[in-house]
Write a protein that holds these residues in place. Structure first.
Motif, PDB file in Angstrom:
ATOM      1  N   ASP A  97       0.826  -1.211   0.000  1.00 18.46           N
ATOM      2  CA  ASP A  97       0.000   0.000   0.000  1.00 18.46           C
ATOM      3  C   ASP A  97       0.861   1.262   0.000  1.00 18.46           C
ATOM      4  O   ASP A  97       2.026   1.244   0.419  1.00 18.46           O
ATOM      5  N   SER A 122       2.394   4.970   1.020  1.00 15.55           N
ATOM      6  CA  SER A 122       2.721   5.628   2.288  1.00 15.55           C
ATOM      7  C   SER A 122       3.132   7.080   2.104  1.00 15.55           C
ATOM      8  O   SER A 122       3.415   7.766   3.086  1.00 15.55           O
ATOM      9  N   THR A 161       2.777  10.977  -0.254  1.00 21.14           N
ATOM     10  CA  THR A 161       2.096  11.826  -1.220  1.00 21.14           C
ATOM     11  C   THR A 161       3.157  12.633  -1.952  1.00 21.14           C
ATOM     12  O   THR A 161       3.948  13.347  -1.333  1.00 21.14           O
ATOM     13  N   ASP A 188       3.616  11.342   5.029  1.00 22.18           N
ATOM     14  CA  ASP A 188       2.555  11.222   6.036  1.00 22.18           C
ATOM     15  C   ASP A 188       1.313  10.530   5.490  1.00 22.18           C
ATOM     16  O   ASP A 188       0.202  10.782   5.937  1.00 22.18           O
ATOM     17  N   GLY A 189       1.494   9.644   4.505  1.00 24.75           N
ATOM     18  CA  GLY A 189       0.371   8.886   3.980  1.00 24.75           C
ATOM     19  C   GLY A 189      -0.002   9.320   2.579  1.00 24.75           C
ATOM     20  O   GLY A 189       0.473  10.342   2.073  1.00 24.75           O
ATOM     21  N   PRO A 190      -0.872   8.550   1.923  1.00 22.50           N
ATOM     22  CA  PRO A 190      -1.268   8.852   0.548  1.00 22.50           C
ATOM     23  C   PRO A 190      -2.239  10.029   0.493  1.00 22.50           C
ATOM     24  O   PRO A 190      -2.828  10.409   1.508  1.00 22.50           O
ATOM     25  N   LYS A 231      -5.638  12.129   0.008  1.00 24.07           N
ATOM     26  CA  LYS A 231      -7.013  11.756   0.340  1.00 24.07           C
ATOM     27  C   LYS A 231      -7.848  11.522  -0.914  1.00 24.07           C
ATOM     28  O   LYS A 231      -8.773  10.707  -0.905  1.00 24.07           O
ATOM     29  N   THR A 251       2.025   8.345  -5.656  1.00 20.98           N
ATOM     30  CA  THR A 251       2.288   7.674  -4.385  1.00 20.98           C
ATOM     31  C   THR A 251       3.320   6.581  -4.630  1.00 20.98           C
ATOM     32  O   THR A 251       3.843   6.436  -5.733  1.00 20.98           O
ATOM     33  N   ASN A 256       2.457   3.351  -4.023  1.00 16.36           N
ATOM     34  CA  ASN A 256       1.701   2.119  -4.199  1.00 16.36           C
ATOM     35  C   ASN A 256       2.473   1.206  -5.150  1.00 16.36           C
ATOM     36  O   ASN A 256       2.799   1.603  -6.269  1.00 16.36           O
TER      37      ASN A 256
END
Length: 519
Positions: A205, A207, A209, A250-252, A254, A290, A292
């Protein structure tokens, strides 16, 4: 019922167009479906690797690439001049650029160019800085020359397969349905074909952006040129005017589909760079990405196949995605064409997944490693320092450049000769041509370098699929013969006259049974 095409290709980007050109060269009727009405001008890949350059060279497309590279280099020079005008110091003589790993620059003056993996590509080895948009335009023009039907503004909406009447794929679109023998999904990372045909797509997955854009900026003089690491992420400024890239860990995002605004880019740029006054005044081209990383378990399910991002997705670091897709298209095109014409030896189409899947898996791990190295935390920073020190050595630079350039790539083919399974060297021949000149038509090639009549006689039954050329090669007196597949891969080689039984096996394995030879 008559088919509308032998093959339908979903996706008219560089991979889909390259595949369509390969099929058309082999007299396969092909229709390309592309949802966009115009060439995609979104900033994407900015370079091609050696296998991609070789592919275009072998199809006679090197001259337009050379012109594009000249224009790209001119834009790089414009970026330097802009920074100098804004007060930046004039750069000193820079070492020859050889690529980067996770933003760690590699110096070309440390490269061991005597390594046998280098120097075999001929003029293709001098081409690399080719933006994806320019490549798509060149391939679009080539597809038109070959008579490929490209239907723009058409969306694929469904598919059904029918095993009766020789096998048919019913392709449903926003403008009606098509009947084809085969369907190939070259429709990107969120492939409709992959989803409808239910291809397994395992992986990891996202992680991060990331944003990449061409913008107009104020306050850019406070930005560092090139790759930069901060406590909040990674950013790149240049090497073209207005080009920026930011990576936050700080994550994909939104919403991957939401329009990218100047405010979004500016917020990310200020947060990562720590420069509070840098301002995005205009967005010319922008994209999100991303890390991914996923890969289809197989690239074929019956009469439906995948290529390019439809078969594998990953972060863009290292610029491997476009090149991986071009390699897919070159590998698949001639094999699918032989299958369409009913002359493929048993199992030929299955070698597409067998040969390309391991290279795709390597790319996924290569990009994962770069993301791990770029993270804004102490452990990654310490490791980055170690890799930076290593990259200052000849051995490490040569290792990294071989990986990035793709010259290491090899298929696991039967045969004991060191060239077997590797990209064929671009030999300079006594007939006034180079090896690549004899591959423009998309056929196989048998080079008789020792004037061996028995060799030519053994291949006579494959003349409709393999071009036979007798010529000397003063620079490689060690080679007596070379069988090259249409994708440029060496299928057989010999250092002395003979080896006819191995040649027979290779001809049968890749080109099928020989046709009767007139007495």
């Amino acid at each position: 019922m008559k088919r509308d095409a032998d093959v339908v290709v979903a996706g008219g980007g560089p991979v889909g167009l390259m595949l369509a050109c390969e099929l058309a060269l082999a007299d396969v009727s092909v229709v390309v479906l592309e949802r966009l009405t115009e060439v995609d001008t979104t900033i994407k890949a900015g370079a091609i690797n050696t296998p991609s350059a070789e592919a275009f060279y072998r199809r006679g497309l090197l001259p337009p690439l050379v012109e594009v590279q000249k224009a790209t280099m001119a834009r790089f020079g414009s970026f330097v001049r802009q920074r100098q005008a804004a007060g930046a110091a004039a750069p000193g003589p820079a070492p020859k650029f050889a690529g980067h790993f996770a933003g760690i620059m590699l110096r070309g003056d440390l490269l061991d160019e005597s390594d046998p993996d280098f120097g075999a590509s001929g003029p293709a080895g001098e081409v690399g800085l080719i933006p994806q948009e320019a490549l798509e335009r060149i391939l679009g023009e080539r597809a038109a020359e070959l008579g490929v039907t490209v239907r723009r503004g058409v969306t694929l909406t469904g598919l059904d397969t029918d095993d009766t009447d020789g096998g048919t794929v019913h392709v449903h679109t926003s403008e009606g349905s098509l009947r084809a023998g085969w369907l190939v999904g070259c429709d990107g990372g969120r492939s409709t074909v992959r989803r409808l045909a239910d291809f397994p797509f395992p992986g990891t997955d996202p992680s991060i952006t990331g944003h990449q854009a061409i913008v107009e900026l104020t306050g850019a003089d406070a930005l560092g040129a090139g790759w930069n690491w901060t406590d909040t992420g990674t950013y790149v400024h240049g090497p073209m005017p207005g080009r920026i890239l930011t990576v936050e860990f700080d994550g994909p995002p939104k919403d991957r589909e939401a329009p990218i605004t100047a405010e979004e880019l500016q917020t990310s740029l200020r947060r990562v760079t720590g420069v509070p006054d840098v301002t995005v005044t205009k967005v010319i081209s922008a994209t999100r990405f991303t890390d991914n990383a996923r890969q289809a378990s197989t690239y074929r399910r019956g009469r439906v196949l995948l290529a390019g991002d439809a078969a594998h997705v990953h972060s863009p670091f290292g610029g491997q995605g476009l090149n991986l897709g071009i390699g897919d298209a070159m590998n698949l095109g001639w094999k699918l064409a032989a299958t369409v014409h009913g002359r493929a030896p048993e199992g030929l189409l299955d070698t597409y997944t067998a040969e390309r899947h391991p290279i795709g898996a390597w790319v996924l791990d290569w990009t994962r490693a770069q993301v791990a190295l770029m993270r804004p935390e102490s452990h990654a920073g310490a490791l980055r320092q170690v890799i930076a020190e290593l990259s200052g050595t000849t051995d490490a630079t040569t290792f990294f450049v071989k990986k990035i350039s793709g010259v290491w790539q090899r298929y696991d083919l039967p045969g004991t000769h060191p060239l077997t399974g590797r990209s064929a060297p671009d030999l300079e021949l006594s007939d006034g041509h180079r090896l690549a000149d004899h591959l423009h038509g998309g056929q196989g090639l048998l080079l008789d370098l020792a004037d061996d009549p028995t060799l030519r006689e053994r291949a006579a039954g494959h003349r409709d699929r393999v071009r036979i050329v007798t010529a000397g090669c003063p620079d490689r007196p060690d080679l007596a013969g070379l069988l090259v597949r249409p994708d440029g891969c060496t299928a057989w080689a010999a250092d002395a006259p003979g080896g006819h039984e191995e040649l027979d096996a290779a001809l049968g394995r890749w080109f099928g049974a020989p046709a009767p030879v007139p007495a």
